[in-house]
Scaffold this motif. Structure first.
Motif: not given
Ligand code: SF4
Lengths: 447, 452
Positions: A391-404, A173-181
């Motif tokens: 809308y936040r997608v990507g790396i880094p996201i440090f101003d939102r909780l639980g994006h992964f 998998v790519s880095y673009s997939l989150t834990a949920e993905d």
């Protein structure tokens, strides 16, 4: 078809690009028992650690060879050997990933040779896998660093061809997939009665689900499972950064690879499910199928807020590839600009007006109008300047909780993603519609 | 590469004073390969200079240095121009590394000047261009002449040493190129500089009203919430206060030598330290009225703060705290939480001087409570064996505590609440109570149904 240009500025402003070593390090966040050892001056590892800690809200194990001035100029094996010895003795890892940097690459180190020498000098550490990833900071970006890391993992760990296990598949998998993905895909494959080896699996290490402190990556793909990737029937590779590793397994171990550029929206996910139906002859439970209808319904309900709206997206290539195709081809939006970090093979084929290999300032300089910006936390600087929803997608996201923990792929993830951006635009449109035009205000002032 | 020895022999540095001749030559401790943490010299230089909000700060190097770190610190600014958050870098590519990056750097400075018209440009040297021999000093000189603007080279490649050394290198750059290059519009007998206060989470703003009320004027804060021109006039101050920073002692000493500005070390953490800081400032200025005024103010503020703290102290009395933070803070924070009635079971002595250690010992009365190597494992051991109620540390330790299910409060650069001055003391108390009283810690200790 996109026009792709590379930014010619001498001065990069609001950088988007992240370094290759960081990308390599990210890949190892999903390898159980591993620890990245950044081969360079100490600052590189420190920045990377802080960066990923803020992104994942997790403890991030990493070490550094901490080259000092003298060692930097001379170049010798001692420093690397001392570092390896210390890391192995202290953290007790199963895998040490030696990740080179601009410093070691400029010096022209022969890192593999040095690791080989270490092996001879320290036979007691035989049980530890030591990998090497070449990632000078002045080449490529996060994307290529991640890709190189996966390639190094399969090249060095998958050594023997084992007898094929009929129900077993590889999922790279790519880095673009989150834990949920990643969870979503694992569940899907399990529904088809398949056993899956995911590489790398951050859904078990960077998802908040690990309790207790660990000085190595506490969970993820086990080394044993990576070794057994040669016994799978097929490889499913998701994202351009995952492709090279899949190709390697195909070439070396004759495991057919099915490559998906991305898995957002209807078409690509349909294709994956078609593949799985053909492969296993099984059907899907009703509850999974229902999500396809829900997605279609969401797309219809939201289409008026999304259709022909102009979007700019910014991110490492795999984000651009997935987002642009879903946004343009399925949601009917206009992706008028994409900014990314490194030129890759498929950029030109994307349904985007212009692609700039550059920085976030290029969005400001483009003089285009946008209704929506999609990208990492740093994009907020640009969004507030342009006064456009972000809308936040990507790396880094440090101003939102639980994006992964948010999903973006498959019928369900795509439904939520569509819902989220439509809500953003709906809110903005509603606000705007209440704003009294200046000429109307003037009319009443005159009365 | 410049001779770094002078920084290792800094006479005002307590760490150096305590070293033998041989040790001094070796310099500040080298990081150990494979068991190191902490930032590089470039990181340190940037920490010290980046708060100068209206200057353009160009990081000369490949993307690793700026790309992974820009806009990552909690320094706040009131400046309408906020170039410091824009992450300027030359982003060197392979071709630049082969042909040398000097030309690109020159062009980058040109673009910055033309487009942003800043009062000055800072250029940071990093590892790779230093290795290939880019002469940033020469480029900065040339650019400065060509564009008629100060262009300050900061020779801080990461491999020369730690963050701390980087702070010093930054101080050196300010001393050589910036301080004393402009005259203030006017001066007063009460002009002071703060050195090493970076306005993290707005802490400068917390003490500013207090300083004003006492009758001081901040001429330059080096460098929290500053503008380039403030720093350029810093040589006209009457007193330098070095705030929680060994690294800028060097700068203070050199300013004393050259401009005759006396200095003292102080901190704004806790009631006593805040009062002492005000007191020392007044004493060094030596104005009798001022000294009296300050004493009166201290009396009023202390009483007021202590009264307001009472309900918090009720709740915090006897709670056990572990502190992991560097330098001066490691003792000034001890005093601060002790003032809240809490018991400190340990504090980091890793980056502390003998003087720092002496003070810690005085406060704690037990050598065992000084932790020399506060690595995560060590911290966890103490948290478990001592039944610690709270960890006070930097953001990186946050997840060491959280993973163990122990309350944590960020006291380093990433926090968004400041704890300085009398007012900060109240906020600290409030925040500690808020975290300790959250129900989640009990839930975290509960067994899951399948574990019963
Ligand atoms: S150690 Fe060198 S290359 Fe790494 S971040 Fe620091 S200055 Fe940049």
């Amino acid at each position: 078809m996109a026009r792709v240009v590379e930014s010619k500025k001498a001065l990069s402003v609001y950088p988007l690009k992240l370094s290759q070593p960081l990308g390599a390090m990210y890949a190892f966040m999903g390898v159980k028992g591993s620890i990245p050892l950044i081969h360079g001056s100490q600052g590189c590892a420190s920045f990377a650690k802080t960066f990923l800690t803020r992104h994942f809200w997790e403890n991030i194990p990493v070490q550094t060879t901490a080259l000092s001035q003298i060692a930097t100029v001379m170049g010798n094996d001692d420093v690397l050997h001392t570092a390896l010895k210390n890391v192995i003795e202290r953290a007790k890892p199963e895998v040490v990933a030696v990740i080179t940097t601009g410093v070691t690459e400029t010096r022209g180190d022969y890192t593999e040779g040095s690791i080989k020498l270490f092996r001879e000098l320290y036979p007691d550490f035989r049980h530890v896998e030591i990998l090497c990833v070449h990632t000078p900071d002045y080449e490529g970006s996060f994307h290529t660093g991640y890709k190189e890391a996966l390639l190094s993992i399969v090249k060095n760990v998958v050594r023997t061809k084992y007898a094929t296990v009929p129900d077993q598949v590889n999922l790279i998998v790519s880095y673009s997939l989150t834990a949920e993905d990643i969870d979503t895909l694992k569940e899907l494959l399990e529904l088809f009665g398949l056993k899956v080896i995911v590489l790398p699996d951050i859904s078990m290490s960077m998802d908040g689900g690990v309790l207790g402190f660990s000085s190595v990556i506490p969970n993820g793909t086990a080394l044993r499972d990576i070794q057994r990737m040669s016994s799978s029937t097929i490889t499913i590779a998701v994202g351009e950064s995952a492709k090279a590793a899949g190709e390697y397994l195909e070439k070396e171990f004759m495991i057919p690879m099915y490559y998906f550029e991305h898995l957002m929206g209807i078409e690509s996910y349909d294709e994956l499910i078609r593949l799985l139906i053909n492969l296993t002859g099984r059907d899907l439970p009703e509850r999974v199928k229902r999500w396809r209808n829900r997605l279609l319904d969401m797309m219809i309900d939201s289409h008026f807020y999304l259709s022909k709206k102009r979007v700019a997206i910014a991110g490492e290539p795999d984000y651009i590839i997935g987002l642009s195709q879903f946004l343009a081809k399925e949601l009917g939006m206009v992706v008028s600009l994409a900014v990314t970090t490194v030129k890759t093979e498929s950029l030109e084929t994307l349904p985007v007006e212009d692609i700039i290999v550059g920085d976030l300032e290029d969005i400001l300089n483009s003089k285009k109008d946008f209704d929506l910006l999609i990208g990492n936390t740093n994009l907020r600087h640009v969004a507030s300047k342009l006064n456009v929803p972000h809308y936040r997608v990507g790396i880094p996201i440090f101003d939102r909780l639980g994006h992964f923990l948010k999903g973006f792929i498959g019928y369900k993830g795509s439904t939520y993603f569509t819902m989220d951006i439509a809500n953003l635009l709906m809110e903005r449109e509603e606000e705007e519609s209440y704003r009294v035009p200046d000429y109307v205000k003037r009319r009443y002032e005159q009365c | 590469m410049r001779n770094l020895e002078e920084f290792f022999t800094e006479p005002a540095c307590g760490i150096n004073k305590s070293k033998g001749d041989k040790e001094k030559k070796v310099g500040c401790s080298k990081p150990k390969p494979g068991s190191a943490s902490g930032g590089c010299a470039f990181d340190g230089a940037q920490i010290t200079l980046l708060p100068i909000a209206d200057a353009v700060h160009i990081v000369h190097g490949p993307i690793a240095c700026a790309g992974n770190s820009w806009d990552n610190r909690g320094t706040r600014s009131s400046s309408p121009i906020t170039y410091y958050r824009m992450g300027f870098t030359t982003d060197l590519s392979e071709i630049d590394v082969i042909h040398g990056g000097e030309n690109k750097l020159y062009m980058a400075i040109k673009e910055a000047v033309e487009k942003y018209n800043p009062p000055a440009v800072f250029v940071y040297q990093t590892c790779v261009p230093a290795m290939i021999g880019d002469d940033i000093q020469a480029i900065c000189n040339k650019a400065s002449k060509d564009f008629n603007i100060p262009v300050v080279p900061v020779d801080s490649p990461g491999f020369v040493g730690s963050k701390n050394l980087g702070n010093k290198l930054a101080g050196d750059a300010l001393f050589r190129y910036v301080i004393g290059t402009k005259e203030p519009e006017y001066t007063t007998p009460y002009d002071v500089n703060l050195l090493g206060e970076y306005n993290i989470a707005g802490e400068l703003w917390q003490v500013l009203p207090l300083l004003q009320e006492a009758g001081f004027r901040i001429l330059a804060c080096i460098t929290g919430d500053s503008r380039y021109n403030d720093i350029a006039t810093a040589h006209r101050a009457k007193v330098n206060m070095v705030v929680c920073s060994k690294a800028l002692l060097n700068l203070a000493r050199r300013m004393e030598e050259k401009y005759g500005i006396p200095y003292f070390e102080g901190s704004f953490y806790g009631i006593k330290d805040t009062s002492d800081a005000l007191r020392n400032m007044a004493l060094l200025i030596g104005d009798k009225d001022l000294i009296e005024r300050v004493e009166k103010l201290i009396e009023v503020k202390e009483a007021e703060t202590k009264e307001k703290l009472k309900p918090y102290i009720e709740k915090l009395k006897g709670k056990k705290v572990l502190i992991n933070t560097g330098g001066v803070k490691s003792w000034s924070m001890v005093a601060q939480v002790q003032e809240l009635g809490m018991e400190v079971v340990g504090t980091s002595a890793k980056k502390s001087t003998e003087g720092d250690k002496g003070r810690m010992l005085e406060l704690l009365g037990d050598e065992k409570k000084l932790i020399d190597d506060p690595n995560p494992k060590e911290l966890i051991k103490i948290m478990r064996s001592e039944n610690v109620d709270l960890l006070l540390a930097g953001g990186r330790s946050k997840f060491v505590a959280f993973k163990e299910g122990i309350p944590f409060l960020d006291v380093n650069q990433e926090r968004i609440r400041g704890y300085a001055g009398y007012e900060g003391m109240l906020l600290l108390a409030e925040d500690i109570v808020r975290t300790l009283e959250n129900p989640v810690w009990n839930l975290r200790r509960r067994k899951a149904p399948w574990q019963e």
